[in-house]
Design a protein around this motif. Structure first.
Motif, PDB file in Angstrom:
ATOM      1  N   LYS A  24      31.151  96.611  18.755  1.00  0.00           N
ATOM      2  CA  LYS A  24      31.287  98.057  18.636  1.00  0.00           C
ATOM      3  C   LYS A  24      32.432  98.426  17.701  1.00  0.00           C
ATOM      4  N   SER A  25      33.542  97.718  17.817  1.00  0.00           N
ATOM      5  CA  SER A  25      34.690  98.033  16.959  1.00  0.00           C
ATOM      6  C   SER A  25      34.373  97.717  15.501  1.00  0.00           C
ATOM      7  N   ARG A  26      33.633  96.655  15.235  1.00  0.00           N
ATOM      8  CA  ARG A  26      33.232  96.332  13.862  1.00  0.00           C
ATOM      9  C   ARG A  26      32.332  97.426  13.295  1.00  0.00           C
ATOM     10  N   ARG A  27      31.402  97.903  14.101  1.00  0.00           N
ATOM     11  CA  ARG A  27      30.489  98.949  13.650  1.00  0.00           C
ATOM     12  C   ARG A  27      31.261 100.225  13.351  1.00  0.00           C
ATOM     13  N   ASN A  28      32.221 100.592  14.192  1.00  0.00           N
ATOM     14  CA  ASN A  28      33.014 101.795  13.969  1.00  0.00           C
ATOM     15  C   ASN A  28      33.890 101.663  12.728  1.00  0.00           C
ATOM     16  N   ASP A  29      34.394 100.457  12.472  1.00  0.00           N
ATOM     17  CA  ASP A  29      35.223 100.239  11.290  1.00  0.00           C
ATOM     18  C   ASP A  29      34.407 100.420  10.023  1.00  0.00           C
ATOM     19  N   LYS A  30      33.188  99.969  10.017  1.00  0.00           N
ATOM     20  CA  LYS A  30      32.343 100.087   8.828  1.00  0.00           C
ATOM     21  C   LYS A  30      31.991 101.538   8.547  1.00  0.00           C
ATOM     22  N   ASN A  31      31.781 102.331   9.592  1.00  0.00           N
ATOM     23  CA  ASN A  31      31.368 103.720   9.423  1.00  0.00           C
ATOM     24  C   ASN A  31      32.543 104.674   9.257  1.00  0.00           C
ATOM     25  N   SER A  32      33.766 104.184   9.439  1.00  0.00           N
ATOM     26  CA  SER A  32      34.904 105.094   9.395  1.00  0.00           C
ATOM     27  C   SER A  32      35.109 105.679   8.011  1.00  0.00           C
ATOM     28  N   GLY A  33      34.722 104.991   6.941  1.00  0.00           N
ATOM     29  CA  GLY A  33      34.898 105.492   5.596  1.00  0.00           C
ATOM     30  C   GLY A  33      33.814 106.446   5.148  1.00  0.00           C
ATOM     31  N   LYS A  34      32.744 106.539   5.885  1.00  0.00           N
ATOM     32  CA  LYS A  34      31.633 107.404   5.499  1.00  0.00           C
ATOM     33  C   LYS A  34      31.875 108.824   5.975  1.00  0.00           C
ATOM     34  N   VAL A  35      31.460 109.769   5.158  1.00  0.00           N
ATOM     35  CA  VAL A  35      31.617 111.178   5.499  1.00  0.00           C
ATOM     36  C   VAL A  35      30.245 111.826   5.431  1.00  0.00           C
ATOM     37  N   ASP A  36      29.898 112.528   6.485  1.00  0.00           N
ATOM     38  CA  ASP A  36      28.631 113.257   6.483  1.00  0.00           C
ATOM     39  C   ASP A  36      28.873 114.604   5.815  1.00  0.00           C
ATOM     40  N   GLU A  37      28.395 114.729   4.573  1.00  0.00           N
ATOM     41  CA  GLU A  37      28.610 115.953   3.829  1.00  0.00           C
ATOM     42  C   GLU A  37      27.363 116.242   3.010  1.00  0.00           C
ATOM     43  N   ASP A  38      26.948 117.474   3.049  1.00  0.00           N
ATOM     44  CA  ASP A  38      25.789 117.889   2.273  1.00  0.00           C
ATOM     45  C   ASP A  38      26.198 117.995   0.811  1.00  0.00           C
ATOM     46  N   GLU A  39      25.537 117.235  -0.064  1.00  0.00           N
ATOM     47  CA  GLU A  39      25.916 117.194  -1.472  1.00  0.00           C
ATOM     48  C   GLU A  39      25.735 118.546  -2.159  1.00  0.00           C
ATOM     49  N   VAL A  40      24.669 119.253  -1.809  1.00  0.00           N
ATOM     50  CA  VAL A  40      24.422 120.555  -2.434  1.00  0.00           C
ATOM     51  C   VAL A  40      25.511 121.532  -2.032  1.00  0.00           C
ATOM     52  N   GLU A  41      25.864 121.516  -0.768  1.00  0.00           N
ATOM     53  CA  GLU A  41      26.902 122.421  -0.284  1.00  0.00           C
ATOM     54  C   GLU A  41      28.243 122.103  -0.931  1.00  0.00           C
ATOM     55  N   ALA A  42      28.540 120.839  -1.116  1.00  0.00           N
ATOM     56  CA  ALA A  42      29.790 120.441  -1.751  1.00  0.00           C
ATOM     57  C   ALA A  42      29.808 120.841  -3.220  1.00  0.00           C
ATOM     58  N   ALA A  43      28.677 120.706  -3.898  1.00  0.00           N
ATOM     59  CA  ALA A  43      28.612 121.060  -5.317  1.00  0.00           C
ATOM     60  C   ALA A  43      28.765 122.555  -5.529  1.00  0.00           C
ATOM     61  N   GLU A  44      28.259 123.354  -4.590  1.00  0.00           N
ATOM     62  CA  GLU A  44      28.374 124.801  -4.726  1.00  0.00           C
ATOM     63  C   GLU A  44      29.806 125.280  -4.538  1.00  0.00           C
ATOM     64  N   SER A  45      30.616 124.519  -3.842  1.00  0.00           N
ATOM     65  CA  SER A  45      31.989 124.938  -3.601  1.00  0.00           C
ATOM     66  C   SER A  45      32.896 124.636  -4.782  1.00  0.00           C
ATOM     67  N   PHE A  46      32.483 123.780  -5.709  1.00  0.00           N
ATOM     68  CA  PHE A  46      33.296 123.477  -6.882  1.00  0.00           C
ATOM     69  C   PHE A  46      33.237 124.625  -7.870  1.00  0.00           C
ATOM     70  N   GLU A  47      34.373 125.020  -8.358  1.00  0.00           N
ATOM     71  CA  GLU A  47      34.417 126.055  -9.380  1.00  0.00           C
ATOM     72  C   GLU A  47      35.226 125.519 -10.545  1.00  0.00           C
ATOM     73  N   LEU A  48      34.583 125.421 -11.691  1.00  0.00           N
ATOM     74  CA  LEU A  48      35.251 124.913 -12.876  1.00  0.00           C
ATOM     75  C   LEU A  48      35.971 126.050 -13.583  1.00  0.00           C
ATOM     76  N   PRO A  49      37.119 125.757 -14.181  1.00  0.00           N
ATOM     77  CA  PRO A  49      37.831 126.816 -14.896  1.00  0.00           C
ATOM     78  C   PRO A  49      37.039 127.258 -16.116  1.00  0.00           C
ATOM     79  N   GLY A  50      36.917 128.552 -16.280  1.00  0.00           N
ATOM     80  CA  GLY A  50      36.179 129.091 -17.422  1.00  0.00           C
ATOM     81  C   GLY A  50      34.678 128.962 -17.289  1.00  0.00           C
ATOM     82  N   ALA A  51      34.163 128.743 -16.090  1.00  0.00           N
ATOM     83  CA  ALA A  51      32.732 128.535 -15.899  1.00  0.00           C
ATOM     84  C   ALA A  51      31.958 129.838 -15.754  1.00  0.00           C
TER      85      ALA A  51
END
Length: 98
Positions: A24-51
């Motif tokens: 169980k500890s090995r499985r948790n260690d492997k998944n600790s670096g992963k982040v559940d994030e919606d790529e579309v939602e993350a891309a919409e939050s980026f605002e480029l200067p002069g865009a």
């Protein structure tokens, strides 16, 4: 993940000796670096200067068909007559599409 094929393999007895908590500890260690994030939602939050292009106006000058050009009936790109491969009826095809 890299695999060392020269390393000795565990036998079935050694595999059963691994404790459930350790697995169980090995499985948790492997998944600790992963982040559940919606790529579309993350891309919409980026605002480029002069865009902000809302005040910009696009002007396009359309040129008439030239005598040495044709429109391919397959890819619909305007090509030079040197790219003409064949003509079927009124349709012309470029060398890339034949």
């Amino acid at each position: 993940m890299a695999t060392d094929y020269d390393a000795p393999r565990k036998t079935d007895e050694e595999m059963s000796e691994d404790s459930l908590e350790e697995l169980k500890s090995r499985r948790n260690d492997k998944n600790s670096g992963k982040v559940d994030e919606d790529e579309v939602e993350a891309a919409e939050s980026f605002e480029l200067p002069g865009a902000d292009l809302s005040h910009e106006e696009l002007t396009v000058r359309v040129l008439p068909r030239q005598a040495n050009e044709f429109t391919c009936a397959s890819c619909f790109l305007v090509k030079s007559m040197s790219q003409l491969a064949e003509t079927r009826g009124n349709e012309r095809y470029c060398v890339d599409c034949v």
